[in-house]
Design an enzyme around this catalytic site. Structure first.
Site, PDB file in Angstrom:
ATOM      1  N   ARG A 224      -7.282   3.161  13.073  1.00 15.69           N
ATOM      2  CA  ARG A 224      -8.193   2.020  12.941  1.00 15.69           C
ATOM      3  C   ARG A 224      -8.175   1.158  14.205  1.00 15.69           C
ATOM      4  O   ARG A 224      -9.184   0.563  14.575  1.00 15.69           O
ATOM      5  CB  ARG A 224      -7.888   1.201  11.683  1.00 15.69           C
ATOM      6  CG  ARG A 224      -9.055   0.340  11.254  1.00 15.69           C
ATOM      7  CD  ARG A 224      -8.837  -0.290   9.895  1.00 15.69           C
ATOM      8  NE  ARG A 224      -9.405   0.465   8.796  1.00 15.69           N
ATOM      9  CZ  ARG A 224     -10.695   0.470   8.442  1.00 15.69           C
ATOM     10  NH1 ARG A 224     -11.574  -0.243   9.118  1.00 15.69           N
ATOM     11  NH2 ARG A 224     -11.108   1.184   7.427  1.00 15.69           N
TER      12      ARG A 224
ATOM     13  N   GLU B 288     -10.663  -7.725   4.121  1.00 16.21           N
ATOM     14  CA  GLU B 288      -9.916  -7.828   5.370  1.00 16.21           C
ATOM     15  C   GLU B 288     -10.624  -8.549   6.512  1.00 16.21           C
ATOM     16  O   GLU B 288      -9.995  -9.268   7.273  1.00 16.21           O
ATOM     17  CB  GLU B 288      -9.533  -6.420   5.858  1.00 16.21           C
ATOM     18  CG  GLU B 288      -8.580  -5.708   4.931  1.00 16.21           C
ATOM     19  CD  GLU B 288      -8.431  -4.244   5.331  1.00 16.21           C
ATOM     20  OE1 GLU B 288      -9.340  -3.458   5.023  1.00 16.21           O
ATOM     21  OE2 GLU B 288      -7.426  -3.923   5.962  1.00 16.21           O
TER      22      GLU B 288
ATOM     23  N   GLU C  37       0.843  -1.196   0.000  1.00 19.03           N
ATOM     24  CA  GLU C  37       0.000   0.000   0.000  1.00 19.03           C
ATOM     25  C   GLU C  37       0.876   1.242   0.000  1.00 19.03           C
ATOM     26  O   GLU C  37       0.588   2.219  -0.672  1.00 19.03           O
ATOM     27  CB  GLU C  37      -0.942   0.012   1.214  1.00 19.03           C
ATOM     28  CG  GLU C  37      -1.875   1.227   1.216  1.00 19.03           C
ATOM     29  CD  GLU C  37      -2.913   1.234   2.340  1.00 19.03           C
ATOM     30  OE1 GLU C  37      -3.252   0.167   2.874  1.00 19.03           O
ATOM     31  OE2 GLU C  37      -3.389   2.333   2.675  1.00 19.03           O
TER      32      GLU C  37
HETATM   33  N1  MTE Z   1      -6.272 -11.224  -1.284  1.00 18.89           N
HETATM   34  C1  MTE Z   1      -5.245 -11.612  -2.066  1.00 18.89           C
HETATM   35  N2  MTE Z   1      -5.350 -12.751  -2.766  1.00 18.89           N
HETATM   36  N3  MTE Z   1      -4.107 -10.865  -2.155  1.00 18.89           N
HETATM   37  C2  MTE Z   1      -3.948  -9.701  -1.451  1.00 18.89           C
HETATM   38  O1  MTE Z   1      -2.915  -9.042  -1.545  1.00 18.89           O
HETATM   39  N4  MTE Z   1      -4.963  -8.127   0.169  1.00 18.89           N
HETATM   40  C3  MTE Z   1      -5.935  -7.982   1.244  1.00 18.89           C
HETATM   41  C4  MTE Z   1      -7.309  -8.424   0.791  1.00 18.89           C
HETATM   42  N5  MTE Z   1      -7.242  -9.710   0.169  1.00 18.89           N
HETATM   43  C5  MTE Z   1      -5.023  -9.276  -0.591  1.00 18.89           C
HETATM   44  C6  MTE Z   1      -6.190 -10.083  -0.573  1.00 18.89           C
HETATM   45  C7  MTE Z   1      -6.039  -6.615   1.726  1.00 18.89           C
HETATM   46  S1  MTE Z   1      -4.938  -6.080   2.876  1.00 18.89           S
HETATM   47  C8  MTE Z   1      -7.025  -5.778   1.311  1.00 18.89           C
HETATM   48  S2  MTE Z   1      -7.182  -4.247   1.929  1.00 18.89           S
HETATM   49  C9  MTE Z   1      -7.983  -6.181   0.301  1.00 18.89           C
HETATM   50  O2  MTE Z   1      -7.760  -7.501  -0.173  1.00 18.89           O
HETATM   51  C10 MTE Z   1      -7.852  -5.214  -0.863  1.00 18.89           C
HETATM   52  O3  MTE Z   1      -8.701  -5.509  -1.892  1.00 18.89           O
HETATM   53  P1  MTE Z   1     -10.263  -5.134  -1.881  1.00 18.89           P
HETATM   54  O4  MTE Z   1     -10.356  -3.725  -1.433  1.00 18.89           O
HETATM   55  O5  MTE Z   1     -10.638  -5.358  -3.273  1.00 18.89           O
HETATM   56  O6  MTE Z   1     -10.908  -6.069  -0.910  1.00 18.89           O
HETATM   57  N1  LUZ Z   2      -5.562   2.227   4.407  1.00 19.99           N
HETATM   58  C1  LUZ Z   2      -5.824   3.506   4.639  1.00 19.99           C
HETATM   59  C2  LUZ Z   2      -6.279   1.262   4.969  1.00 19.99           C
HETATM   60  O1  LUZ Z   2      -5.116   4.350   4.123  1.00 19.99           O
HETATM   61  N2  LUZ Z   2      -6.870   3.829   5.406  1.00 19.99           N
HETATM   62  C3  LUZ Z   2      -7.649   2.924   5.998  1.00 19.99           C
HETATM   63  O2  LUZ Z   2      -8.605   3.268   6.699  1.00 19.99           O
HETATM   64  C4  LUZ Z   2      -7.354   1.581   5.790  1.00 19.99           C
HETATM   65  N3  LUZ Z   2      -8.075   0.624   6.354  1.00 19.99           N
HETATM   66  C5  LUZ Z   2      -7.765  -0.636   6.152  1.00 19.99           C
HETATM   67  C6  LUZ Z   2      -6.697  -0.941   5.342  1.00 19.99           C
HETATM   68  N4  LUZ Z   2      -5.972  -0.001   4.750  1.00 19.99           N
HETATM   69 MO1  MOS Z   3      -5.164  -3.641   3.020  1.00 18.54          MO
HETATM   70  S1  MOS Z   3      -4.148  -3.516   4.781  1.00 18.54           S
HETATM   71  O1  MOS Z   3      -6.028  -2.199   3.260  1.00 18.54           O
HETATM   72  O2  MOS Z   3      -3.991  -3.167   1.929  1.00 18.54           O
END
Ligand code: MTE
Ligand code: LUZ
Ligand code: MOS
Length: 762
Positions: A305, A706, A227
């Site tokens: 968070r 998540e 991120e």
């Molecule tokens: N699933 C896979 N296969 N790979 C990933 O890197 N990241 C996770 C989750 N699931 C991830 C995953 C995280 S930290 C987040 S925030 C969400 O996917 C991001 O994608 P979304 O917003 O589409 O759920």
């Molecule tokens: N990233 C962010 C995050 O920048 N703000 C958020 O609130 C958050 N929450 C979950 C995962 N990534």
């Molecule tokens: Mo997920 S920790 O919001 O990339």
């Protein structure tokens, strides 16, 4: 059920990542020089020996940065390359560019660094006591905590130690930069946040954003680790490509990726919980000390968070939650699935466990008594609406026969002396929306070509989580056409500007809603165009199964005919949609507001068997009832729930980061860092979806990424339950609960090894 769009490519090994594309002519390779010291003032940084090595083209240090040496995403003062100080082992101080990756890596060893070492701090409690903060600590409060404690029948206090977690994405960090005409650069990066990379590259190079183009096809996993911390590597190659006028690629070796990048934040915490005799929670006081690492990165957002999720799924009328981001000499810790939520939930679950034990009550009974219902208020001021806490719990209890499971566990324990079974229920409640309100925006660009095929670009990054599949499903459903007609393009900063990171589980929500706005705009044009042709009103027209319907009656207008007709009549076949989540706000002075569009709920029941002589354990079963809206793609959702759960189980049980006294990561490879494999996972994993229409989500869906990770917390308390069946002691709250810690917890007093914490690490 339709598959994940990448499934055929992944299974055939055809999926392309940054360095799988053919290498451009003359491409150079970079390798990073990390600080060998955790803390100190740089006395000497001499790159001449490296520069003289055969095949080395350049070595860059902070002095060579053309723009500003600044990459902080939230707070300023974070450098790309160390200037006069270093704050952790592995901190980039220079990078080498050479003809081959091997030459570059060897030359890294030839850079001479001398540092006047300073004392290091790795423990957040110590950093807290010394006042070493990344930013000002924050407190959320509700009701009158001190007065409430006066009126409690039972008050329990305790401490938690919660370890971090390595992301262990299969694809390590990498980026490839290609100089273009003039002083423009195109960069392929493995990032969850193309715009953050674009901005930082531009700042490092001292050029406007539009000179830098970032393109992301897919990631081999991000999990939050990319991120913000994919930025550094992209900045290095972009800067080098601009200066050298050559393509440059950087692929981090696994050992470097593990040593140089931040992880889930370890937390220490103190709690005090007050209850009435009947088990109602009256007051909760909690202090969290976040091990932020040496630089801010996203730590303050993660901390926020933690504050939001400190009461998890429970109604607590009087709460005071304090959280401090503590600066230490470890890697700057960063986003990781759950983003501070899991750590905070572990604390309140520990408090409930300890209270239940003190009161001689079942933990489940106490949890259930206090579950959120509509009208309750979160400590941050948001009122609970559409609560699914009790519904999920009740559903799980009934579907999986919790009473029967409990009985069987007790029967087993009564007839077994050295192995014991344990059970725990883990409810979750996770807020959906970026807590930084401004990030809750997204756009989409939709094109229809004259043959009826569709191209969709959004700011959503595919990291395995299925966002491209979801967007394709959404576009197809909105247009009323087959999913195969919809292609989801790479995520590119020239097609989508100012995108938020793909994070916070909100990627499909935000980008899916933006896609719907764009598809609707085109559909509106079609309706206006078709109404006089068919002799009806525009709002009588819909498209289903690629056929135009008027009040549900089929016409002879097919999708392809409509599209072709639009083109010939010069009706636009492209649209841009912009979405901003409505109704969310937060006031950081008052620490009150309505930060989340909605919450995701669920309940997991976990059962384990512990070998109480050896400390080994097996996870027998995890059974989940998960709250989703209308599902967009069932395979994607199930994958997210099972994958998140597995990651949570790993965090709580096996995954243990170890550092030496100098602050060097010892668990820096897959041989020393144990992630769960299929054998570590429960044989019996069951997921039941509750699918209730969600008005905020695209097509009634709910975010899924998540929240399931937090089901994994249940395993900790299931193991504790089994340990207490063996010996009813007051064990520490020290995660992960590795087999070693189980053993020392049960027998440390006999073995003479001290308590469980003596074998734990930072
Ligand atoms: N699933 C896979 N296969 N790979 C990933 O890197 N990241 C996770 C989750 N699931 C991830 C995953 C995280 S930290 C987040 S925030 C969400 O996917 C991001 O994608 P979304 O917003 O589409 O759920
Ligand atoms: N990233 C962010 C995050 O920048 N703000 C958020 O609130 C958050 N929450 C979950 C995962 N990534
Ligand atoms: Mo997920 S920790 O919001 O990339």
């Amino acid at each position: 059920m339709s598959k994940h769009l990448d499934a055929p490519f992944h299974t055939r090994g055809e999926s392309l990542y940054v360095d799988d594309n053919p290498a451009p002519d003359g491409m150079l390779h970079a390798a990073v020089v990390g600080s060998p010291f955790a803390h100190g003032d740089i006395r000497k940084l001499d790159v001449s020996r490296a520069l003289a090595a055969d095949g080395v083209v350049a070595v860059f240090t902070a002095e060579d940065i053309p723009g500003e040496n600044e990459i902080g995403p939230i707070l300023k003062g974070e450098v790309l390359l160390a200037e006069d100080k270093v704050g952790y082992i592995g901190q980039p101080v220079a990078f080498v560019v050479a003809k081959t990756p091997e030459i570059a890596r060897e030359a890294v060893e030839l850079v001479d660094i001398e540092v006047d070492e300073l004392p290091i701090v790795v423990d957040p409690r110590e950093a807290h006591a010394k006042g070493h903060f990344i930013d000002t600590p924050r407190t959320f409060s509700l009701g009158d905590v001190d007065a409430a404690f006066e009126n409690c029948d039972v008050i329990v206090e305790g401490e938690c130690e919660i370890a971090g977690q390595e992301h262990l994405y299969l694809e390590t960090n990498r980026a490839r930069a290609i100089p273009e005409e003039g002083d423009r650069v195109k960069c392929f990066s493995s990032t969850q946040s193309p715009y953050a990379v674009q901005k930082s590259c531009a700042r490092i190079c001292g050029v406007p954003h539009h000179k830098i183009e970032i393109d992301v096809k897919r990631l081999g996993g991000g999990f939050g680790g990319k991120e913000d911390q994919a930025t550094h590597w992209a900045c290095m190659v972009v800067m080098a490509a601009r200066i050298l006028r050559k393509p440059v690629e950087l692929v981090l070796h696994r050992l470097d990726d593990m040593q140089m990048t931040g992880k889930r934040h370890p937390y220490s915490a103190d709690f005090k919980i007050g209850l009435r005799e009947d088990g109602t929670i009256e007051a909760f006081d909690c202090k969290m000390y976040q091990n932020s690492g040496a630089a801010a990165d996203l730590s303050t957002a993660v901390l926020e968070r933690s504050l939001f999720h400190a009461t998890n799924s429970y109604a607590i009328p009087n709460a005071r939650i304090y959280a401090a981001p503590c600066r230490t000499n470890l890697q700057p810790h960063t986003a990781f699935r759950g983003f501070g939520g899991p750590q905070a939930m572990f604390v309140v679950e520990s408090a409930l466990a300890k209270a239940a034990e003190a009161m001689g009550m079942g933990r489940e009974e106490l949890q259930y008594e206090n579950l959120l219902t509509d009208g309750d208020v979160f400590p941050y001021g948001q009122t609970v609406e559409s609560a699914q806490a009790k519904a999920c719990w009740d559903d799980a209890v009934e579907t999986f026969d919790l009473a029967g499971m409990r009985e069987a566990v007790e029967a087993y324990n009564a007839s077994h002396d050295t192995t014991k079974k344990g059970l725990a229920v883990m409810p979750i409640c996770f807020g959906i929306s970026f807590t930084k309100i401004f990030l809750n925006q997204a756009s989409a660009l939709v094109h229809i070509y004259t043959d009826g095929s569709v191209s969709v670009s959004t700011g959503g990054v595919e990291m395995g989580q299925g966002v491209t599949t979801n967007i394709a499903e959404i576009a197809a459903a909105e247009f009323g056409i087959a999913r195969e007609r919809c292609k989801i393009e790479s995520t590119n900063t020239t097609r989508i500007a100012n995108m938020s990171p793909s994070a916070a589980s909100a990627t499909t929500d935000l980008n899916g809603n933006a896609t719907i706005l764009a598809t609707n705009e085109i559909l509106d044009r079609f309706r206006t165009m078709l109404a006089p042709e068919i002799d009806c009103e525009p709002d009588q027209i819909s498209i289903v199964d690629e056929t135009v319907l008027v009040d549900g009656e089929e016409t002879d207008w097919t999708w392809e005919k409509v599209v072709n007709h639009a083109y010939i009549n010069r009706v636009g076949l492209s649209a841009h949609g912009f979405y901003a989540t409505p109704g969310i706000h937060f006031d950081t002075d008052e620490e009150k507001g309505r930060p989340f569009a909605y919450h995701v709920y669920g309940t997991a029941i976990t059962q384990v068997t512990v070998d109480c002589l050896r400390g080994r354990y097996d996870i027998d079963t995890v059974r989940v009832v998960h709250d989703l809206g209308r599902q967009i793609n069932e395979v994607v959702d199930l994958g997210q729930i099972e994958g998140g759960l597995a990651q949570g189980l790993g965090w709580m049980t096996l995954e243990e980061l170890a550092y030496d006294e100098e602050g060097r990561l010892l668990s820096n490879a897959l041989s020393t860092y144990k992630a769960p494999d299929v054998y570590a996972l429960p044989d019996d994993m069951q997921v039941k979806m509750r699918t209730i229409d969600n008005p905020s989500g695209p097509r009634g869906s709910k975010a899924v990424g998540e929240p399931p990770l937090m089901y994994g917390i249940g395993v900790y308390f299931a193991i504790r339950d089994a340990m207490r069946a063996f010996a009813e002691r007051d064990y520490e709250f020290d995660a992960p609960i590795t087999p070693e810690k189980v053993l020392m917890g049960l027998h440390g007093h006999v073995l003479g090894g001290g308590d469980a914490t003596s074998v734990s690490s930072t």
